[in-house]
Design an enzyme around this catalytic site. Structure first.
Site, mmCIF file in Angstrom:
data_model
loop_
_atom_site.group_PDB
_atom_site.id
_atom_site.type_symbol
_atom_site.label_atom_id
_atom_site.label_comp_id
_atom_site.label_asym_id
_atom_site.label_seq_id
_atom_site.Cartn_x
_atom_site.Cartn_y
_atom_site.Cartn_z
ATOM 1 N N ASP A 208 0.854 -1.188 0.000
ATOM 2 C CA ASP A 208 0.000 0.000 0.000
ATOM 3 C C ASP A 208 0.892 1.241 0.000
ATOM 4 O O ASP A 208 1.329 1.713 1.053
ATOM 5 C CB ASP A 208 -0.945 0.003 1.210
ATOM 6 C CG ASP A 208 -1.917 1.179 1.135
ATOM 7 O OD1 ASP A 208 -1.683 2.091 0.317
ATOM 8 O OD2 ASP A 208 -2.898 1.183 1.897
ATOM 9 N N HIS A 213 0.613 7.912 3.809
ATOM 10 C CA HIS A 213 1.324 7.253 4.904
ATOM 11 C C HIS A 213 2.830 7.542 4.905
ATOM 12 O O HIS A 213 3.557 7.018 5.739
ATOM 13 C CB HIS A 213 1.084 5.735 4.823
ATOM 14 C CG HIS A 213 -0.364 5.384 4.684
ATOM 15 N ND1 HIS A 213 -1.259 5.583 5.701
ATOM 16 C CD2 HIS A 213 -1.082 4.898 3.637
ATOM 17 C CE1 HIS A 213 -2.471 5.215 5.298
ATOM 18 N NE2 HIS A 213 -2.387 4.799 4.046
ATOM 19 N N ILE A 228 -0.103 9.383 8.333
ATOM 20 C CA ILE A 228 -0.817 8.548 9.311
ATOM 21 C C ILE A 228 -0.516 7.060 9.043
ATOM 22 O O ILE A 228 -0.044 6.701 7.960
ATOM 23 C CB ILE A 228 -2.343 8.806 9.276
ATOM 24 C CG1 ILE A 228 -2.948 8.400 7.914
ATOM 25 C CG2 ILE A 228 -2.652 10.264 9.572
ATOM 26 C CD1 ILE A 228 -4.475 8.473 7.885
ATOM 27 N N GLY A 231 -4.553 1.791 8.188
ATOM 28 C CA GLY A 231 -5.519 1.118 9.057
ATOM 29 C C GLY A 231 -5.209 -0.368 9.193
ATOM 30 O O GLY A 231 -5.291 -0.944 10.285
HETATM 31 C C1 LIG Z 1 -12.080 -0.445 -1.405
HETATM 32 C C2 LIG Z 1 -10.601 -0.646 -1.499
HETATM 33 C C3 LIG Z 1 -9.809 0.549 -1.106
HETATM 34 C C4 LIG Z 1 -9.012 0.337 0.115
HETATM 35 C C5 LIG Z 1 -8.210 1.527 0.374
HETATM 36 C C6 LIG Z 1 -7.380 1.383 1.603
HETATM 37 C C7 LIG Z 1 -6.518 2.607 1.741
HETATM 38 C C8 LIG Z 1 -6.056 2.745 3.122
HETATM 39 C C9 LIG Z 1 -6.166 3.926 3.767
HETATM 40 C C10 LIG Z 1 -5.888 4.003 5.185
HETATM 41 O O1 LIG Z 1 -5.329 3.140 5.769
HETATM 42 S S1 LIG Z 1 -6.463 5.421 5.997
HETATM 43 C C11 LIG Z 1 -6.045 5.100 7.693
HETATM 44 C C12 LIG Z 1 -7.011 4.225 8.399
HETATM 45 N N1 LIG Z 1 -8.310 4.821 8.566
HETATM 46 C C13 LIG Z 1 -8.532 5.846 9.399
HETATM 47 O O2 LIG Z 1 -7.632 6.341 10.037
HETATM 48 C C14 LIG Z 1 -9.954 6.325 9.562
HETATM 49 C C15 LIG Z 1 -10.294 6.516 11.003
HETATM 50 N N2 LIG Z 1 -11.695 6.936 11.162
HETATM 51 C C16 LIG Z 1 -12.071 8.214 11.080
HETATM 52 O O3 LIG Z 1 -11.279 9.121 10.916
HETATM 53 C C17 LIG Z 1 -13.561 8.479 11.199
HETATM 54 O O4 LIG Z 1 -14.175 7.417 11.827
HETATM 55 C C18 LIG Z 1 -14.237 8.706 9.810
HETATM 56 C C19 LIG Z 1 -14.044 7.505 8.887
HETATM 57 C C20 LIG Z 1 -13.654 9.984 9.156
HETATM 58 C C21 LIG Z 1 -15.738 8.910 10.038
HETATM 59 O O5 LIG Z 1 -15.925 9.841 11.035
HETATM 60 P P1 LIG Z 1 -17.083 10.921 10.907
HETATM 61 O O6 LIG Z 1 -17.141 11.654 12.187
HETATM 62 O O7 LIG Z 1 -16.933 11.712 9.663
HETATM 63 O O8 LIG Z 1 -18.348 9.982 10.707
HETATM 64 P P2 LIG Z 1 -19.713 9.963 11.488
HETATM 65 O O9 LIG Z 1 -20.333 11.324 11.406
HETATM 66 O O10 LIG Z 1 -19.515 9.378 12.831
HETATM 67 O O11 LIG Z 1 -20.573 8.925 10.627
HETATM 68 C C22 LIG Z 1 -21.057 9.251 9.329
HETATM 69 C C23 LIG Z 1 -21.634 7.990 8.732
HETATM 70 O O12 LIG Z 1 -20.561 7.133 8.348
HETATM 71 C C24 LIG Z 1 -20.605 5.905 9.091
HETATM 72 N N3 LIG Z 1 -19.228 5.622 9.527
HETATM 73 C C25 LIG Z 1 -18.558 6.295 10.457
HETATM 74 N N4 LIG Z 1 -17.322 5.791 10.576
HETATM 75 C C26 LIG Z 1 -17.243 4.769 9.706
HETATM 76 C C27 LIG Z 1 -16.222 3.838 9.393
HETATM 77 N N5 LIG Z 1 -15.029 3.859 10.000
HETATM 78 N N6 LIG Z 1 -16.474 2.916 8.473
HETATM 79 C C28 LIG Z 1 -17.675 2.852 7.849
HETATM 80 N N7 LIG Z 1 -18.695 3.718 8.110
HETATM 81 C C29 LIG Z 1 -18.465 4.651 9.025
HETATM 82 C C30 LIG Z 1 -21.497 6.153 10.281
HETATM 83 O O13 LIG Z 1 -22.127 4.966 10.691
HETATM 84 C C31 LIG Z 1 -22.470 7.179 9.733
HETATM 85 O O14 LIG Z 1 -23.465 6.527 8.995
HETATM 86 P P3 LIG Z 1 -24.994 6.687 9.433
HETATM 87 O O15 LIG Z 1 -25.073 6.164 10.833
HETATM 88 O O16 LIG Z 1 -25.267 8.147 9.336
HETATM 89 O O17 LIG Z 1 -25.771 5.874 8.441
#
Ligand SMILES: CCCCCCC/C=C/C(=O)SCCNC(=O)CCNC(=O)[C@H](O)C(C)(C)COP(=O)(O)OP(=O)(O)OC[C@H]1O[C@@H](n2cnc3c(N)ncnc32)[C@H](O)[C@@H]1OP(=O)(O)O
Length: 309
Positions: A208, A213, A228, A231
């Site tokens: 990745d 990152h 960062i 994940g």
């Molecule tokens: C498909 C293949 C591609 C793969 C690509 C991989 C690339 C790798 C990238 C990484 O590694 S990035 C680093 C790892 N990830 C993170 O650091 C993310 C950490 N999480 C956050 O920062 C937050 O949780 C967020 C994802 C930004 C969301 O926070 P936010 O406050 O904006 O959301 P909410 O208002 O709480 O919710 C809105 C809505 O979305 C749903 N939801 C919330 N979090 C997640 C989640 N982690 N995964 C899936 N869905 C999420 C939440 O349930 C809400 O939905 P509803 O309830 O309104 O229906």
């Protein structure tokens, strides 16, 4: 990368068939992955972890962490996320969730055929959620080895619904991959491990190479003060801890892994994973010690334990 289509078109995206891909790995990839998720990172002769990077009788005997399977997500995409009818800003992509089913312990080297499909697409207004499912078969045997379902959280890509109802498509059971309820009781076990400041630079060598990152300027563009941690790297640390503390060091005990990324981790931070054994399910939550912040939670289903904790 973004598509050439000017519109976000859910129907076009759902109808699109992704091509089958091949993924070949060997013991070197397995060991580099294990080092990337902290194996022997605190102690080079840690008897619980050395088996993931070295074996006295030869590399073909090294054990494979079950989270190695997660590499098949990106490893199965021939063209990244360049999909028809799909527009997003790559700098705003975050990994939201990962769900993995392992049907047989992963061999230390293999040639796999991946069948990839769209498993979900949701309009969350401020974000779009895209889910891809990858089924990985051992080449030649047609045996299904593992399945990954990956949720990408695409900030700024929501609002594409044309009707009054937000667009929502999912083709898998609703009880898979949901956020878990953390018990209010004392955990069965707790595992603490410090990530290295260079952790993401090492982890990226497993495939990745997203500059989020590694590149300070790109990370700023994405809204972070510095690069960062991946994940899936955090997930690897957490599951390695669960194998050590609950599965008595046996990586083949892990059957299913589910994780939701709750907040970002910065390389160099200390991860504390609390785990609760409930029958054959381990509920877990990982926090960053320095900020007392929950960054990951989920569950692991295990095949069974030879005796109690
Ligand atoms: C498909 C293949 C591609 C793969 C690509 C991989 C690339 C790798 C990238 C990484 O590694 S990035 C680093 C790892 N990830 C993170 O650091 C993310 C950490 N999480 C956050 O920062 C937050 O949780 C967020 C994802 C930004 C969301 O926070 P936010 O406050 O904006 O959301 P909410 O208002 O709480 O919710 C809105 C809505 O979305 C749903 N939801 C919330 N979090 C997640 C989640 N982690 N995964 C899936 N869905 C999420 C939440 O349930 C809400 O939905 P509803 O309830 O309104 O229906």
């Amino acid at each position: 990368m973004t598509t050439s289509d000017s519109e976000f078109n859910p129907d076009l995206l759902i109808a699109h068939k992704l091509p089958e891909t091949r993924y070949t790995y060997n013991e070197r990839d397995v060991a580099i992955y294990a080092l990337g998720v902290g194996a022997c990172g605190q102690d080079a002769v840690d008897s619980d972890e050395l088996k993931y990077v070295y074996h006295e009788n030869g590399q073909e005997h090294i054990q494979v962490l079950p989270t190695f399977a997660s590499l098949l997500t990106l490893g199965s995409l021939s063209n990244g996320l360049d999909l028809p009818g799909f527009k997003y800003d790559p700098s705003l992509l975050l990994h939201g969730q990962q769900y993995i089913e392992i049907y047989r312990p992963l061999p230390s080297k293999a040639s796999l055929i991946n069948k990839v499909s769209l498993a979900g697409l949701q309009d969350k207004g401020k974000a779009a959620i895209l889910e891809l499912e990858t089924r990985s078969y051992e080449q030649g045997s047609d045996e299904l080895l593992c399945m990954n379902r990956t949720t990408a959280f695409l900030r700024g890509a929501g609002g594409f619904s044309n009707s009054s109802q937000p667009f929502s498509y999912k083709n898998y059971p609703s009880n898979q991959g949901l956020a878990v309820k953390i018990p209010q009781t004392q955990p069965s076990a707790v595992c603490e491990e410090r990530t290295q400041p260079s952790q993401a630079l090492l982890y990226r060598l497993s495939g990745d190479y997203n500059p989020l990152h590694s590149d300070p300027a790109f990370a700023k563009l994405a809204g972070f003060p510095r690069p960062i941690l991946h994940g899936l790297c955090t997930l690897g640390f957490a599951i390695k801890g669960i194998i050590k503390c609950i599965c008595k060091g046996d990586p083949s005990a892990v059957k299913t892994i589910s994780g939701r990324f709750l907040a970002t981790v910065f390389p160099g931070e200390t991860l504390i994973t609390e785990m609760w054994l409930q029958g054959l399910r381990v509920i877990y939550q990982t926090k960053v010690k320095e900020r007392n912040k929950a960054v990951l939670s989920g569950y692991v289903d295990i095949r069974g334990l030879s005796s109690s904790l």
